[in-house]
Write a protein that holds these residues in place. Structure first.
Motif, PDB file in Angstrom:
ATOM      1  N   LYS A  57      -0.325   9.853   0.165  1.00  0.00           N
ATOM      2  CA  LYS A  57       0.034   8.932   1.247  1.00  0.00           C
ATOM      3  C   LYS A  57      -1.194   8.715   2.121  1.00  0.00           C
ATOM      4  CE  LYS A  57       4.464   8.097   0.818  1.00  0.00           C
ATOM      5  NZ  LYS A  57       5.016   6.772   0.693  1.00  0.00           N
ATOM      6  N   TYR A  90       1.640   5.268   3.778  1.00  0.00           N
ATOM      7  CA  TYR A  90       1.860   4.302   2.705  1.00  0.00           C
ATOM      8  C   TYR A  90       1.192   4.788   1.427  1.00  0.00           C
ATOM      9  CZ  TYR A  90       2.678   1.606   6.914  1.00  0.00           C
ATOM     10  OH  TYR A  90       3.136   1.193   8.126  1.00  0.00           O
ATOM     11  N   GLN A  94       1.267  -0.077  -1.484  1.00  0.00           N
ATOM     12  CA  GLN A  94       1.657  -0.662  -0.203  1.00  0.00           C
ATOM     13  C   GLN A  94       0.425  -1.049   0.617  1.00  0.00           C
ATOM     14  OE1 GLN A  94       4.009   2.723   0.927  1.00  0.00           O
ATOM     15  NE2 GLN A  94       5.922   1.564   0.714  1.00  0.00           N
ATOM     16  N   TYR A 100       2.819  -6.585   2.914  1.00  0.00           N
ATOM     17  CA  TYR A 100       3.603  -5.415   3.324  1.00  0.00           C
ATOM     18  C   TYR A 100       3.615  -5.219   4.839  1.00  0.00           C
ATOM     19  CZ  TYR A 100       6.016  -1.028   2.786  1.00  0.00           C
ATOM     20  OH  TYR A 100       6.956  -0.049   2.841  1.00  0.00           O
ATOM     21  N   TRP A 102       1.473  -3.386   6.789  1.00  0.00           N
ATOM     22  CA  TRP A 102       1.158  -2.054   7.297  1.00  0.00           C
ATOM     23  C   TRP A 102       0.270  -2.094   8.543  1.00  0.00           C
ATOM     24  CZ3 TRP A 102      -3.923  -0.972   7.652  1.00  0.00           C
ATOM     25  CH2 TRP A 102      -4.798  -1.617   6.780  1.00  0.00           C
TER      26      TRP A 102
END
Length: 115
Positions: A57, A90, A94, A100, A102
């Motif tokens: 992540k 993410y 992503q 997306y 983010w």
């Protein structure tokens, strides 16, 4: 101080540690995101170390929350560990998907106004 002394190669930034104000490592910088039109750095993708080193992540951290520390040759932030750990995370897909959103989510989380 010359302009050259203020420059850093991207290869030297990727993989650099991000540390808290006391010098404790928080994670590793894996990516840098630049604003296409201005060339301004906006975010770094921070990866926290997991049990086997990588968590998978990535947490986008605003560039302006970082400062270079020449003595330790690393980047420091005053953002707390808990704030960073609880920030939106993410996966690579992503982060690569411009639809997306983010960056907007990270800006809201860190209350960073877009430039």
């Amino acid at each position: 101080m010359s302009l050259d002394s203020l420059m850093i190669r991207s290869a030297n930034l990727l993989g650099a540690p991000l540390k808290d104000a006391s010098g404790k490592k928080l994670g590793t910088i894996r990516e840098i995101y630049f604003e296409r039109d201005t060339g301004q750095a906006r975010f770094v993708a921070l990866e926290f170390g997991g049990l086997f080193g990588a968590s998978g992540k990535f947490h986008p951290i605003p560039w302006r929350a970082l400062r270079y520390d020449e003595a330790s040759d690393s980047y420091l932030t005053d953002l707390g560990k808990d704030l960073l750990k609880n920030s939106p995370g993410y996966d690579r897909d992503q982060m690569n998907d411009t639809a997306y959103g983010w960056s907007e989510q990270a800006e809201r989380y860190f209350r960073v106004d877009p430039v």
